[in-house]
Design an enzyme around this catalytic site. Sequence first.
Site, short mmCIF file in Angstrom:
data_model
loop_
_atom_site.label_atom_id
_atom_site.label_comp_id
_atom_site.label_asym_id
_atom_site.label_seq_id
_atom_site.Cartn_x
_atom_site.Cartn_y
_atom_site.Cartn_z
CE LYS A 1 -4.48 0.57 0.08
NZ LYS A 1 -5.45 -0.32 -0.57
N GLY B 1 -23.43 3.01 -2.51
CA GLY B 1 -22.45 3.63 -3.40
C GLY B 1 -22.22 2.74 -4.61
CB VAL C 1 -19.65 -2.12 -3.96
CG1 VAL C 1 -19.89 -3.62 -3.79
CG2 VAL C 1 -18.22 -1.87 -4.43
P1 NAI Z 1 -18.65 4.36 -2.22
O1 NAI Z 1 -17.93 5.48 -1.57
O2 NAI Z 1 -19.02 4.45 -3.66
O3 NAI Z 1 -19.99 4.03 -1.41
C1 NAI Z 1 -20.10 4.06 -0.02
C2 NAI Z 1 -21.54 4.45 0.32
O4 NAI Z 1 -21.72 4.33 1.72
C3 NAI Z 1 -21.90 5.88 -0.07
O5 NAI Z 1 -23.12 5.90 -0.79
C4 NAI Z 1 -22.02 6.58 1.28
O6 NAI Z 1 -22.95 7.65 1.26
C5 NAI Z 1 -22.50 5.45 2.15
N1 NAI Z 1 -22.30 5.66 3.58
C6 NAI Z 1 -21.32 6.32 4.21
N2 NAI Z 1 -21.51 6.31 5.53
C7 NAI Z 1 -22.65 5.60 5.75
C8 NAI Z 1 -23.38 5.23 6.91
N3 NAI Z 1 -22.99 5.58 8.13
N4 NAI Z 1 -24.50 4.50 6.77
C9 NAI Z 1 -24.94 4.15 5.53
N5 NAI Z 1 -24.29 4.48 4.40
C10 NAI Z 1 -23.17 5.19 4.50
O7 NAI Z 1 -17.74 3.05 -1.94
P2 NAI Z 1 -17.75 1.67 -2.73
O8 NAI Z 1 -16.72 1.68 -3.77
O9 NAI Z 1 -19.15 1.29 -3.06
O10 NAI Z 1 -17.19 0.69 -1.58
C11 NAI Z 1 -18.02 0.29 -0.49
C12 NAI Z 1 -17.20 -0.51 0.51
O11 NAI Z 1 -16.64 -1.64 -0.14
C13 NAI Z 1 -16.01 0.26 1.09
O12 NAI Z 1 -15.80 -0.17 2.42
C14 NAI Z 1 -14.84 -0.20 0.23
O13 NAI Z 1 -13.61 -0.12 0.93
C15 NAI Z 1 -15.22 -1.65 -0.02
N6 NAI Z 1 -14.66 -2.20 -1.23
C16 NAI Z 1 -14.86 -1.60 -2.45
C17 NAI Z 1 -14.33 -2.15 -3.59
C18 NAI Z 1 -14.58 -1.54 -4.93
O14 NAI Z 1 -14.28 -2.20 -5.94
N7 NAI Z 1 -15.14 -0.36 -5.04
C19 NAI Z 1 -13.49 -3.36 -3.55
C20 NAI Z 1 -13.40 -3.96 -2.23
C21 NAI Z 1 -13.95 -3.37 -1.13
#
Ligand code: NAI
Length: 349
Positions: free
Chosen positions: A80, A183, A185
């Site tokens: 990282k 979000g 995913v």
């Molecule tokens: P993103 O940032 O697009 O979506 C996260 C969502 O969670 C947002 O809509 C946000 O408003 C919401 N959120 C934030 N705080 C919240 C709360 N307290 N309660 C409810 N919703 C809340 O992130 P993404 O890319 O969708 O990733 C989601 C998770 O999956 C993260 O933890 C990320 O590290 C993990 N991840 C993502 C990967 C990827 O390919 N994007 C791969 C592996 C893991």
Amino acid sequence: MELWKAMELDNAEQLVLCQDRNSGLKVVIAIHSTSLGPALGGCRMWDYATEEDAIRDALRLAKGMTYKCAVSGLSYGGGKAVVMGRPDSFRRKDVFRALGRFIETLRGRYVTGIDLGTTVQDMDVVRLETGYVTDTTGSLCATGDFTAEMTAYGVFLGMNQSLMQDNGSNTMANITVAVQGLGKVGSFLCRYLHGAGARLIVTDVDDQRVRNAVQQYGAAAVHPDHIYACACDIFAPCALGAILNDSTIPQLQCRIIAGAANNQLAEEKHGIMLNDAGILYAPDYVINAGGIIVTAAELNGYDESIARRQVERISATLSTVYQASLSEGIATSAAADKLAEQRLSRVLP
Ligand code: NAI
């Protein structure tokens, strides 16, 4: 901070601190392990309160990448890069060019990509100085939302496997899934689940995202604080880390936890608490490996369809973890760690 102690604690191979006076770049590159192959792991850019926080975060995240690659059967290790602070747009290009030069000096021991706070455009700049970078314009990982979609696909398949493990049937019809976070995913996941006939309960701090899911999938919406206590079959954390903790676990009304968020367990003991509560926990780094599997596939020269097929192996990996958990009487989180460590120990001298 005692650097050697911190490295020993995580059993990290290498810690590289670089600074470039011209651009102002200060970066920590943690290489946890190259036993299985070059260390993969994105570059995070964040305003850390202290240097110590940045170093600890880099070491912790790099270790997580090693375990994710090992358990997924990938010939890569974990690393990282953590860039301190947020440069203004004027300095940004210089910062990432300097980062590219430092990564080049590592001669392929570490391959970077995007993570929190960094973009495809940043990786394009890194690319001007080194080939050891993914997520550049035109790459499979940076096309559309392929990485996020494949992460969601892996989680969806992992949910099916978990249902099979739990009650011998993997049908999603009449299964209720509570999704935390809509979000990139989470929204793809809702689409897969709705298509398979699941009922959805959703939450997000972004009201518009919630309204979209209600309209598109007929989902029931709940306040973010109430998602834990929802009666459902599967709870899918797709937002924040450390959400499985002393305060949330006693509230849970689900049979299965299967979601994309990284570092869902606040502490190791919470994996045991879930096991004792009779909740089947799909270890986060096993079920959310779709993204890194796609990155590895691209580095190996494979196309989209092969990458997709490789993501489908998540079901078998999860099944191996569940069998080991049952036969050894240990939590699924511990079984996943053990499987990763076995794979690592096979190649260590
Ligand atoms: P993103 O940032 O697009 O979506 C996260 C969502 O969670 C947002 O809509 C946000 O408003 C919401 N959120 C934030 N705080 C919240 C709360 N307290 N309660 C409810 N919703 C809340 O992130 P993404 O890319 O969708 O990733 C989601 C998770 O999956 C993260 O933890 C990320 O590290 C993990 N991840 C993502 C990967 C990827 O390919 N994007 C791969 C592996 C893991």
